[in-house]
Design an enzyme around this catalytic site. Structure first.
Site, short mmCIF file in Angstrom:
data_model
loop_
_atom_site.label_atom_id
_atom_site.label_comp_id
_atom_site.label_asym_id
_atom_site.label_seq_id
_atom_site.Cartn_x
_atom_site.Cartn_y
_atom_site.Cartn_z
N ASP A 279 0.84 -1.20 0.00
CA ASP A 279 0.00 0.00 0.00
C ASP A 279 0.88 1.25 0.00
O ASP A 279 1.58 1.52 0.97
CB ASP A 279 -0.89 0.02 1.25
CG ASP A 279 -1.86 1.19 1.24
OD1 ASP A 279 -2.97 1.03 0.73
OD2 ASP A 279 -1.48 2.27 1.75
N HIS B 153 -7.38 9.68 -2.28
CA HIS B 153 -6.81 9.68 -0.93
C HIS B 153 -7.69 10.42 0.08
O HIS B 153 -7.74 10.06 1.26
CB HIS B 153 -5.43 10.33 -0.99
CG HIS B 153 -4.49 9.89 0.07
ND1 HIS B 153 -3.14 9.75 -0.13
CD2 HIS B 153 -4.67 9.55 1.38
CE1 HIS B 153 -2.55 9.34 0.98
NE2 HIS B 153 -3.46 9.23 1.92
N LYS C 29 -2.63 5.86 -4.27
CA LYS C 29 -3.73 6.80 -3.99
C LYS C 29 -3.44 8.13 -4.66
O LYS C 29 -2.29 8.59 -4.64
CB LYS C 29 -3.87 7.03 -2.47
CG LYS C 29 -3.86 5.75 -1.65
CD LYS C 29 -4.04 6.00 -0.16
CE LYS C 29 -3.73 4.73 0.62
NZ LYS C 29 -2.31 4.54 0.92
N TYR D 291 3.08 9.80 -0.49
CA TYR D 291 4.18 9.22 0.31
C TYR D 291 5.53 9.46 -0.37
O TYR D 291 6.57 9.26 0.26
CB TYR D 291 3.99 7.71 0.53
CG TYR D 291 2.72 7.29 1.23
CD1 TYR D 291 1.86 8.22 1.80
CD2 TYR D 291 2.36 5.95 1.30
CE1 TYR D 291 0.68 7.83 2.41
CE2 TYR D 291 1.18 5.55 1.92
CZ TYR D 291 0.34 6.50 2.46
OH TYR D 291 -0.83 6.11 3.06
N1 LIG Z 1 -5.27 6.46 3.62
C1 LIG Z 1 -4.67 7.18 4.56
O1 LIG Z 1 -4.96 8.36 4.75
C2 LIG Z 1 -3.63 6.52 5.40
C3 LIG Z 1 -3.18 7.15 6.57
C4 LIG Z 1 -2.22 6.50 7.34
C5 LIG Z 1 -1.74 5.26 6.95
N2 LIG Z 1 -2.19 4.67 5.78
C6 LIG Z 1 -1.70 3.34 5.34
O2 LIG Z 1 -1.82 2.42 6.41
C7 LIG Z 1 -0.55 1.86 6.69
C8 LIG Z 1 -0.40 1.53 8.18
O3 LIG Z 1 -0.63 2.68 8.96
P1 LIG Z 1 0.53 3.49 9.71
O4 LIG Z 1 1.81 3.21 9.06
O5 LIG Z 1 0.10 4.91 9.78
O6 LIG Z 1 0.50 2.95 11.19
P2 LIG Z 1 0.39 1.50 11.93
O7 LIG Z 1 0.58 0.40 10.97
O8 LIG Z 1 -0.84 1.55 12.76
O9 LIG Z 1 1.59 1.58 12.95
C9 LIG Z 1 2.91 1.64 12.53
C10 LIG Z 1 3.79 1.77 13.78
O10 LIG Z 1 3.76 0.55 14.53
C11 LIG Z 1 5.09 0.05 14.71
N3 LIG Z 1 4.97 -1.41 14.62
C12 LIG Z 1 4.60 -2.15 13.55
N4 LIG Z 1 4.54 -3.46 13.85
C13 LIG Z 1 4.87 -3.56 15.16
C14 LIG Z 1 4.97 -4.65 16.06
N5 LIG Z 1 4.69 -5.90 15.66
N6 LIG Z 1 5.34 -4.39 17.35
C15 LIG Z 1 5.62 -3.14 17.76
N7 LIG Z 1 5.55 -2.05 16.94
C16 LIG Z 1 5.16 -2.27 15.65
C17 LIG Z 1 5.90 0.66 13.59
O11 LIG Z 1 7.24 0.85 13.98
P3 LIG Z 1 8.51 0.29 13.12
O12 LIG Z 1 8.30 0.68 11.69
O13 LIG Z 1 9.67 0.96 13.76
O14 LIG Z 1 8.49 -1.19 13.34
C18 LIG Z 1 5.23 2.03 13.43
O15 LIG Z 1 5.73 2.96 14.39
C19 LIG Z 1 0.43 2.94 6.21
O16 LIG Z 1 1.75 2.48 6.06
C20 LIG Z 1 -0.23 3.35 4.93
O17 LIG Z 1 0.04 2.43 3.90
C21 LIG Z 1 -3.12 5.29 5.02
#
Ligand SMILES: NC(=O)c1ccc[n+]([C@@H]2O[C@H](COP(=O)([O-])OP(=O)(O)OC[C@H]3O[C@@H](n4cnc5c(N)ncnc54)[C@H](OP(=O)(O)O)[C@@H]3O)[C@@H](O)[C@H]2O)c1
Length: 295
Positions: A46, A109, A76, A51
């Site tokens: 994704d 997006h 997106k 990004y």
């Molecule tokens: N459409 C939108 O507006 C939107 C907005 C936000 C995100 N997204 C998408 O959703 C995806 C996921 O959301 P996100 O990246 O915002 O946040 P998330 O997946 O909720 O959280 C990521 C955080 O969790 C940590 N983490 C991941 N796995 C872990 C584990 N097993 N144990 C402990 N810590 C862990 C990561 O740290 P490390 O990397 O240091 O491991 C990072 O700090 C994004 O990458 C993106 O593709 C879309």
């Protein structure tokens, strides 16, 4: 290697129920992390125009040696491209940066700007096969209903903030009624609220030999929510994928459901005028449109 189950979108396309997100992954590191994620077993990546790492995603897919048709790539369209003409050109640019001639899923997006015009550009690219599925992200219910009922092609997916503290059950019901898949962004609430040490989640996990993060992903998938956790660490990529060999009990599911908290602040609040003015004014209009009008 783990085989990731798929869900069938409303146009018949199969989409993995668990994928790998690259928000906030710097371009220079994206190819390496995406290659690793594919080596570990992920088959859904994704990304987004905003990004700035689509090029790295394409490189990572090629470096992995996994066949293009075995990887589901989502991108997106950013707000600065939210008009028919701009969206149309930006689809070509995303394909160029990704080094592919089609995308599996392209989302709008945000529901800002001329998103009906941008949607028509998506419909065109869907009709000519450059996009296998089209959808939206951050569309609150009145807007997703707008597109679902008035457009020619309804969205296949709505990607919205969804995690233990914001489970989005009402949105899920409305999306299901419309035949739209619910995809979670930030399934770990971006680590907020000490989520990985949450006592309810760690207690459930301890009984199944799993971590809090694994419980979250399992619980969301059990609610028919597609998840795309992000991590830059290989061991966590493996951990986040190792969620298909245990089952939550009804009591576990009830305890998870009780974590939902309507007062939990949105990670990104589309209803907060200050946030919206900052994003549309300072970021999009001044920085990305150079002050020009979008419509
Ligand atoms: N459409 C939108 O507006 C939107 C907005 C936000 C995100 N997204 C998408 O959703 C995806 C996921 O959301 P996100 O990246 O915002 O946040 P998330 O997946 O909720 O959280 C990521 C955080 O969790 C940590 N983490 C991941 N796995 C872990 C584990 N097993 N144990 C402990 N810590 C862990 C990561 O740290 P490390 O990397 O240091 O491991 C990072 O700090 C994004 O990458 C993106 O593709 C879309």
């Amino acid at each position: 290697m783990t085989t990731i189950p798929t869900t069938t979108l409303n146009n018949g396309v199969e989409m993995p129920v668990l994928g790998y997100g690259v928000f906030q992954t710097p371009l220079q590191q994206t190819a390496t992390h995406v290659r690793e994620a594919l080596e570990v077993g992920y088959r859904l990546i994704d990304t987004a125009q905003a990004y700035g790492n689509e090029e790295g995603v394409g490189q990572g897919v090629r470096d992995s040696g996994v066949a293009r048709e075995d990887v589901f790539i989502t991108s997106k369209i950013w707000v600065s491209n939210m008009s028919y003409e701009r969206a149309r050109a930006s689809i070509d640019e995303s394909l160029r940066l990704l080094g592919t001639d089609y995308l599996d899923l392209m989302l709008l997006h945000q529901a800002w700007g001329d998103y009906p015009g941008a949607w028509r550009a998506l419909e065109e690219a869907y009709a000519d096969g450059r996009l296998r599925a089209i959808g939206v992200s951050n569309f609150y219910l009145e807007r997703v209903i707008d597109v679902a009922l008035l457009a020619e092609v309804p969205p296949a997916v709505n990607q919205i903030e969804t995690h233990p503290f914001r489970q989005q059950d009402e949105a899920h019901r409305v999306l299901s009624d419309l035949g739209i898949a619910h995809e979670a962004w930030a399934p770990f609430a971006e680590g907020q609220n000490n989520i990985f040490a949450n006592p309810v989640l760690t207690e459930i996990g301890a009984r199944h030999g799993k971590t809090a993060g694994q419980v979250i992903l399992r619980a969301l998938m059990d609610k028919d929510v597609i998840v795309i956790p992000k991590t830059v660490r290989r061991e966590r990529m493996e951990e986040n994928l190792d969620v298909f060999d245990f089952e939550l009990t009804d009591a576990d599911k009830a305890a998870f459901a009780a974590l939902d908290d309507p007062s939990f602040p949105r990670i990104f609040d589309h209803y907060d005028p200050t946030t919206v003015r900052w994003l549309l004014g300072e970021l999009v209009k001044k920085q990305q449109l150079g002050g020009a009008a979008l419509y």
